[in-house]
Scaffold this active site. Structure first.
Site, PDB file in Angstrom:
ATOM      1  N   SER A 170       0.840  -1.188   0.000  1.00 22.99           N
ATOM      2  CA  SER A 170       0.000   0.000   0.000  1.00 22.99           C
ATOM      3  C   SER A 170       0.878   1.242   0.000  1.00 22.99           C
ATOM      4  O   SER A 170       2.027   1.199   0.463  1.00 22.99           O
ATOM      5  CB  SER A 170      -0.895   0.013   1.247  1.00 22.99           C
ATOM      6  OG  SER A 170      -1.548   1.255   1.412  1.00 22.99           O
ATOM      7  N   TYR A 183      -1.657  -0.667  10.685  1.00 15.58           N
ATOM      8  CA  TYR A 183      -1.744  -0.996   9.257  1.00 15.58           C
ATOM      9  C   TYR A 183      -0.601  -0.348   8.487  1.00 15.58           C
ATOM     10  O   TYR A 183       0.070  -0.995   7.669  1.00 15.58           O
ATOM     11  CB  TYR A 183      -3.088  -0.519   8.721  1.00 15.58           C
ATOM     12  CG  TYR A 183      -3.302  -0.783   7.248  1.00 15.58           C
ATOM     13  CD1 TYR A 183      -3.708  -2.033   6.798  1.00 15.58           C
ATOM     14  CD2 TYR A 183      -3.132   0.229   6.301  1.00 15.58           C
ATOM     15  CE1 TYR A 183      -3.923  -2.273   5.454  1.00 15.58           C
ATOM     16  CE2 TYR A 183      -3.336   0.002   4.957  1.00 15.58           C
ATOM     17  CZ  TYR A 183      -3.742  -1.250   4.528  1.00 15.58           C
ATOM     18  OH  TYR A 183      -3.945  -1.489   3.193  1.00 15.58           O
ATOM     19  N   LYS A 187       2.421  -2.319   6.382  1.00 16.87           N
ATOM     20  CA  LYS A 187       2.667  -2.126   4.955  1.00 16.87           C
ATOM     21  C   LYS A 187       4.090  -1.626   4.691  1.00 16.87           C
ATOM     22  O   LYS A 187       4.677  -1.929   3.651  1.00 16.87           O
ATOM     23  CB  LYS A 187       1.639  -1.153   4.375  1.00 16.87           C
ATOM     24  CG  LYS A 187       0.215  -1.717   4.366  1.00 16.87           C
ATOM     25  CD  LYS A 187       0.127  -2.995   3.540  1.00 16.87           C
ATOM     26  CE  LYS A 187      -1.287  -3.537   3.475  1.00 16.87           C
ATOM     27  NZ  LYS A 187      -1.412  -4.749   2.629  1.00 16.87           N
TER      28      LYS A 187
END
EC number: 1.1.1.184
Length: 279
Positions: A170, A183, A187
């Site tokens: 991402s 998160y 990533k």
């Protein structure tokens, strides 16, 4: 002698026609007869990737945590005439990962492509409020499971003479998404995972690259765009004034898995609409 010459020229033209037809078929089906595993592939980006790989000639094994989602996705893609099968797989469970690999081997006798797309984001808030359980879940699914899946498929790819792995990361690996701390960190770790696996597996003719989507309009990302005002603000900050579609990611992955990308390894391709914070 003249007849023999005419016959030889006829065979030469025929052979050239066969070679041209074969070359054209390869261009139209760059992944012909390749076997691909795609995790979290019954919806959103994963589903679009699975469809594109199959359209480009691959035999695709899709997976998801829920049987009904697998059944629905398989029925849709098979209804389009694509070579797709599916299996339930929770990537955080070792036995499910093993069954995913075993299923591909039973059906297709090998594995050429792995697209690791599964990810979770169970938390919204400040880093100081993140519990140990949340950290364990995010890193286990987003990072550790990807590493374990790669480890599981490498011997099978090696038997086939090589392969391609695409990790779906991402743009959050490059820049902070507000309130998504765990998160974001996971990533960022996947960028390192890509670089390290790429270096270690290159000698086995296995390439490892990363796709870093920006804000793609999927159910998974809906919390970021479901309010119209918020979506408009996001689009104003982008060079391409729209949110991405899952299909915007699919062709890049197919390319990275093809021979056209045979000299690309350890790289991350950003599909983010020209997100300024990435520059």
């Amino acid at each position: 002698m003249q007849k023999a010459g005419l016959l030889l020229r006829g065979w030469t033209r025929a052979w050239k026609s066969v070679r041209m037809a074969s070359s054209k078929l390869t261009r139209q089906n760059p992944l012909a007869n390749k076997v691909a595993l795609v995790t979290a592939s019954t919806d959103g980006i994963g589903f679009a990737i699975a469809r594109r790989l199959a359209e480009d000639g691959a035999h695709v094994v899709i997976s998801s945590r829920k049987q009904q989602n697998v059944d629905r996705a398989v029925a849709t893609l098979q209804g389009e005439g694509l070579s797709v099968t599916g299996i339930v797989c929770h990537v955080g469970k070792a036995e499910d990962r093993e069954r995913l690999v075993t299923t591909a081997l039973k059906l297709h006798q090998g594995i050429d492509i792995l697209v690791s797309n599964a990810a979770v984001n169970p938390f919204l808030g400040n880093l100081m409020d993140v519990t140990e359980e949340v950290w364990d879940k995010v890193l286990s699914i987003n990072v550790t499971a990807t590493a374990m899946l790669i480890k599981a498929v490498v011997p099978e790819m090696e038997r086939r003479g090589g392969g391609s792995v695409v990790i779906v990361g991402s743009v959050a690996g490059f820049t902070r998404f507000p309130s998504l701390g765990p998160y974001n960190v996971s990533k960022t770790a996947m960028l390192g995972l890509t670089k390290n696996f790429a270096a270690e597996l290159a000698s086995k003719n296995i390439r490892v690259n990363c796709l870093a989507p920006g804000l793609i309009k999927t159910r998974f990302s809906s919390a970021l765009w479901k309010e119209k005002a918020r979506e408009d603000i996001i689009k104003e900050a982008m060079q391409i004034r729209r949110l991405g579609k899952p299909e915007d990611c699919a062709g890049i992955v197919s390319f990275l898995c093809s021979e056209d990308a045979s000299y690309i390894n350890g790289e991350t391709v950003v599909v983010g609409g020209g997100t300024p914070s990435r520059l």
